[in-house]
Design a protein around this motif. Structure first.
Motif, mmCIF file in Angstrom:
data_model
loop_
_atom_site.group_PDB
_atom_site.id
_atom_site.type_symbol
_atom_site.label_atom_id
_atom_site.label_comp_id
_atom_site.label_asym_id
_atom_site.label_seq_id
_atom_site.Cartn_x
_atom_site.Cartn_y
_atom_site.Cartn_z
ATOM 1 N N GLY A 118 68.170 35.152 71.926
ATOM 2 C CA GLY A 118 67.137 35.558 72.735
ATOM 3 C C GLY A 118 66.945 34.498 73.886
ATOM 4 O O GLY A 118 67.549 33.597 74.294
ATOM 5 N N THR A 119 65.965 35.077 74.726
ATOM 6 C CA THR A 119 65.517 34.331 76.080
ATOM 7 C C THR A 119 64.132 34.056 76.165
ATOM 8 O O THR A 119 63.347 34.890 75.416
ATOM 9 C CB THR A 119 66.082 34.787 77.204
ATOM 10 O OG1 THR A 119 65.581 36.165 77.616
ATOM 11 C CG2 THR A 119 67.718 34.957 77.257
ATOM 12 N N GLU A 120 63.959 33.036 76.835
ATOM 13 C CA GLU A 120 62.245 32.808 76.827
ATOM 14 C C GLU A 120 62.126 32.501 78.055
ATOM 15 O O GLU A 120 62.727 31.711 79.029
ATOM 16 C CB GLU A 120 61.879 31.695 76.035
ATOM 17 C CG GLU A 120 60.258 31.301 76.100
ATOM 18 C CD GLU A 120 59.349 32.170 76.093
ATOM 19 O OE1 GLU A 120 58.626 32.377 77.143
ATOM 20 O OE2 GLU A 120 59.492 33.119 75.300
ATOM 21 N N GLU A 121 61.160 33.036 78.707
ATOM 22 C CA GLU A 121 60.674 33.017 80.442
ATOM 23 C C GLU A 121 59.842 31.869 80.716
ATOM 24 O O GLU A 121 59.755 31.161 81.816
ATOM 25 C CB GLU A 121 60.123 34.413 80.760
ATOM 26 C CG GLU A 121 59.548 34.412 82.115
ATOM 27 C CD GLU A 121 60.621 34.837 83.139
ATOM 28 O OE1 GLU A 121 60.422 34.716 84.382
ATOM 29 O OE2 GLU A 121 61.698 35.148 82.670
ATOM 30 N N GLY B 261 47.337 30.167 83.130
ATOM 31 C CA GLY B 261 48.337 29.746 82.096
ATOM 32 C C GLY B 261 48.638 31.003 81.181
ATOM 33 O O GLY B 261 47.793 31.847 81.322
ATOM 34 N N HIS B 262 49.634 30.868 80.314
ATOM 35 C CA HIS B 262 50.125 32.226 79.877
ATOM 36 C C HIS B 262 49.045 32.960 78.953
ATOM 37 O O HIS B 262 48.781 34.031 78.731
ATOM 38 C CB HIS B 262 51.342 32.010 79.059
ATOM 39 C CG HIS B 262 51.878 33.029 78.582
ATOM 40 N ND1 HIS B 262 52.489 34.222 79.327
ATOM 41 C CD2 HIS B 262 51.879 33.975 77.224
ATOM 42 C CE1 HIS B 262 52.943 35.312 78.479
ATOM 43 N NE2 HIS B 262 52.392 35.118 77.398
ATOM 44 N N PHE B 263 48.647 32.046 77.969
ATOM 45 C CA PHE B 263 47.511 32.451 76.928
ATOM 46 C C PHE B 263 45.905 32.112 77.522
ATOM 47 O O PHE B 263 45.745 31.248 78.283
ATOM 48 C CB PHE B 263 47.621 31.767 75.746
ATOM 49 C CG PHE B 263 49.128 32.433 75.111
ATOM 50 C CD1 PHE B 263 49.424 33.574 74.629
ATOM 51 C CD2 PHE B 263 50.154 31.346 74.742
ATOM 52 C CE1 PHE B 263 50.665 34.192 74.075
ATOM 53 C CE2 PHE B 263 51.132 31.749 74.159
ATOM 54 C CZ PHE B 263 51.600 33.068 73.929
ATOM 55 N N ASN B 264 45.248 32.832 76.983
ATOM 56 C CA ASN B 264 43.722 32.865 77.457
ATOM 57 C C ASN B 264 43.013 31.907 76.354
ATOM 58 O O ASN B 264 41.965 32.062 75.855
ATOM 59 C CB ASN B 264 42.936 34.202 77.052
ATOM 60 C CG ASN B 264 43.019 34.752 75.787
ATOM 61 O OD1 ASN B 264 43.997 34.457 75.024
ATOM 62 N ND2 ASN B 264 42.171 35.472 75.254
ATOM 63 N N GLY C 86 56.306 33.935 76.524
ATOM 64 C CA GLY C 86 55.436 33.477 75.519
ATOM 65 C C GLY C 86 55.594 33.332 74.218
ATOM 66 O O GLY C 86 54.704 32.906 73.481
ATOM 67 N N ALA C 87 56.784 33.804 73.777
ATOM 68 C CA ALA C 87 57.326 33.738 72.488
ATOM 69 C C ALA C 87 56.581 34.660 71.443
ATOM 70 O O ALA C 87 56.729 34.337 70.100
ATOM 71 C CB ALA C 87 57.372 32.184 71.812
ATOM 72 N N ASP C 88 55.837 35.593 71.714
ATOM 73 C CA ASP C 88 55.082 36.429 70.722
ATOM 74 C C ASP C 88 56.006 37.284 69.864
ATOM 75 O O ASP C 88 55.971 37.449 68.559
ATOM 76 C CB ASP C 88 54.095 37.326 71.504
ATOM 77 C CG ASP C 88 52.942 36.688 71.718
ATOM 78 O OD1 ASP C 88 52.630 35.525 71.051
ATOM 79 O OD2 ASP C 88 51.831 37.055 72.502
ATOM 80 N N VAL C 89 57.164 37.668 70.664
ATOM 81 C CA VAL C 89 58.079 38.615 69.671
ATOM 82 C C VAL C 89 58.886 37.612 68.802
ATOM 83 O O VAL C 89 58.712 37.862 67.448
ATOM 84 C CB VAL C 89 59.106 39.028 70.689
ATOM 85 C CG1 VAL C 89 60.314 39.433 70.145
ATOM 86 C CG2 VAL C 89 58.504 40.316 71.338
ATOM 87 N N VAL C 90 59.185 36.414 69.256
ATOM 88 C CA VAL C 90 59.688 35.327 68.121
ATOM 89 C C VAL C 90 58.909 35.274 66.867
ATOM 90 O O VAL C 90 59.066 35.136 65.738
ATOM 91 C CB VAL C 90 60.067 34.147 69.011
ATOM 92 C CG1 VAL C 90 60.807 33.252 67.867
ATOM 93 C CG2 VAL C 90 61.413 34.308 69.936
ATOM 94 N N GLY C 91 57.654 34.896 67.463
ATOM 95 C CA GLY C 91 56.638 34.836 66.388
ATOM 96 C C GLY C 91 56.414 35.970 65.136
ATOM 97 O O GLY C 91 56.402 35.828 64.145
ATOM 98 N N CYS D 127 57.624 46.082 75.712
ATOM 99 C CA CYS D 127 56.182 45.999 75.610
ATOM 100 C C CYS D 127 55.573 44.906 76.376
ATOM 101 O O CYS D 127 56.239 43.962 76.905
ATOM 102 C CB CYS D 127 56.059 45.850 74.123
ATOM 103 S SG CYS D 127 56.564 44.185 73.553
ATOM 104 N N ALA D 128 54.355 44.839 76.525
ATOM 105 C CA ALA D 128 53.746 43.923 77.562
ATOM 106 C C ALA D 128 53.528 42.370 76.934
ATOM 107 O O ALA D 128 53.200 42.403 75.604
ATOM 108 C CB ALA D 128 52.277 44.404 77.757
ATOM 109 N N SER D 129 53.586 41.340 77.595
ATOM 110 C CA SER D 129 53.397 40.211 77.186
ATOM 111 C C SER D 129 51.972 39.519 77.451
ATOM 112 O O SER D 129 51.645 38.231 76.911
ATOM 113 C CB SER D 129 54.273 39.145 77.460
ATOM 114 O OG SER D 129 54.199 39.072 79.081
ATOM 115 N N ASN D 130 51.111 40.453 77.801
ATOM 116 C CA ASN D 130 49.879 40.143 78.086
ATOM 117 C C ASN D 130 48.890 41.345 78.163
ATOM 118 O O ASN D 130 49.239 42.050 78.910
ATOM 119 C CB ASN D 130 49.596 39.377 79.224
ATOM 120 C CG ASN D 130 48.015 38.519 79.453
ATOM 121 O OD1 ASN D 130 47.305 39.255 79.817
ATOM 122 N ND2 ASN D 130 47.893 37.349 79.233
#
Length: 435
Positions: free
Chosen positions: A164-167, A311-314, A143-148, A90-93
């Motif tokens: 898991g891994t985080e980019e 940056g990763h988040f808006n 961005g850790a959204d799946v973990v969240g 799935c998309a991370s953004n």
């Protein structure tokens, strides 16, 4: 709910329908070429894929990946599949998906993909839920959204997760906060902290792709302009370097005194955003923090100032306040929105304040993502081999893996380096010899 996607005339061979939610399966042919083109400059990942195909170290493992759905990511997914993994992507953004790449992964490779460029926030989180419905044993985050989501909404799935891994820098910050508070339920490897990731991906990748995104969106000349870089981490370093290379007068804003001093020594002007906002023509945030550009800055900016984020988040640009301050808004061209303040001054925001290098451009060049995604693949393999020894905390990429990736990259580039002699190794390991 996910759609069941299949092509009436599959491009390569017949497959069972795949659970997916993508824009258009008929974009697959274009995506196929894009994936192949990216793969040509990803030799390290290619070597890992060949070994994975022989050894199947990920055989039968369910993996949920929340990443930017790009041609480079597709090559990572194909390496993981070659290793035997069952991947759901799935998309991370919401703006980072290449729809043709998503179509090719589904149609040509049978990957479950849940991603559509421009999807709204509800769809974005629904797609994460779809990926998690596969009951993953490994997670791969940007961005850790799946973990969240796992820890907040899908705790019943945590018993299946090995690691898991985080980019990203942003994601690692979130995960370390979780580990510190004792709420992280499985081990995570911080891929972002590998030298072969952040020294190259963050610096050279972000630098080039962000400039690319800004220019594609605006078609404005950077030479002779004042370009404000908010944050001088590895992403900020790369962006400042590339903006200066395009002829801009670069200003850096920072909160860390040591990092600010480094920017000074690198030849950049350093000042608070309260001063930089008065002189900047272009602004780009790369801090990983919230409200870096906010009301008091908007009010002091030049008429026509161009504001963007990489940056990763808006959250780095306070868009809610800008919406409130504006008397009108207008879309001028793709990814370019003009806000007219009550004073009549205009502020230009690029890509909805999201990652401009992926919103209006194509993200990092494949040759740097080669090393980043090699770290992802090898870290996933490492977790499977060692998960019984790993605690519920954030780990660095093992140094031997990091160095192996660098060695493979040098080999692919045709670069040779020296080796320590036995005498040199002995000297470095001893303390007896002095001057």
């Amino acid at each position: 709910m996910a759609r069941v996607v299949s092509l009436k005339k599959p491009a390569r061979r017949s497959r069972a329908p795949v659970h997916a939610d993508i824009k258009d399966p008929l974009l697959a042919e274009k995506g196929r070429g894009r994936i192949d083109w990216a793969g040509r400059t990803m030799p390290v990942l290619s070597q890992i894929r060949e070994r994975f195909d022989r050894q199947k170290p990920l055989k039968g493992v369910r993996l949920a990946a929340c990443l930017h759905v790009t041609a480079e990511t597709a090559n990572l997914v194909l390496a993981l599949k070659a290793g035997g993994a069952e991947v759901a992507l799935c998309a991370s953004n919401p703006l980072s998906t290449q729809d043709d790449v998503a179509a090719s992964l589904v149609a040509d490779h049978g990957v479950s993909v849940f991603a559509i460029k421009g999807e709204d926030n509800d769809t974005y989180y629904r797609h994460i839920q779809e990926a998690l419905n596969t009951r993953p044993q490994l997670t791969m985050d940007d961005g850790a959204d799946v973990v969240g989501v796992l820890h907040n909404d899908r705790m019943e799935l945590l018993e299946h997760v090995i690691g898991g891994t985080e980019e990203t820098t942003t994601g690692v910050v979130r995960l370390r906060a979780m580990a510190k508070q004792g709420v992280l339920r499985y081990p995570i490897i911080a891929v972002n902290d590998a030298k072969t990731k952040h020294l190259f991906d963050n610096r050279y990748g972000t630098g080039q792709s962000t400039i690319d995104g800004i220019i594609r969106a605006t078609n404005r000349l950077l030479a002779g302009s004042v370009f404000v870089v908010a944050g001088y981490g590895w992403c900020g370093r790369g962006l400042a370097m590339r903006a200066r290379g395009m002829g801009a007068d670069v200003v850096v804003t920072e909160v860390d005194p040591t990092t600010a001093l480094e920017a000074v020594m690198d030849g950049f002007r350093v000042m608070p955003m309260s001063e930089a906002c008065k002189v900047g023509d272009f602004f780009c945030t790369v801090t990983g923090n919230i409200d870096v550009i906010r009301q008091e800055h908007f009010e002091k900016m030049k008429d026509g100032a161009i504001v963007s984020n990489s940056g990763h988040f808006n959250v780095e640009i306070d868009l809610k306040t800008l919406h409130r301050l504006a008397r009108s808004r207008m879309i001028l061209r793709d990814f370019v929105e003009e806000f007219t303040l009550k004073s009549g001054k205009k502020i230009i925001v690029l890509g909805e304040g999201r990652l401009i290098n992926l919103a209006s451009a194509e993200g990092h060049p494949s040759s740097v993502m080669d090393m980043s995604f090699a770290n992802q693949a090898l870290s996933s393999e490492y977790i499977l081999k060692n998960h019984g020894k790993l605690e519920r905390k954030v780990y660095a990429v093992p140094q031997l893996l990091d160095q192996e990736i660098a060695r493979l990259k040098l080999k692919a580039l045709g670069v040779k380096i020296d080796k320590l002699t036995p005498q040199q190794e002995k000297y470095l390991a001893s303390w007896e010899e002095g001057t």
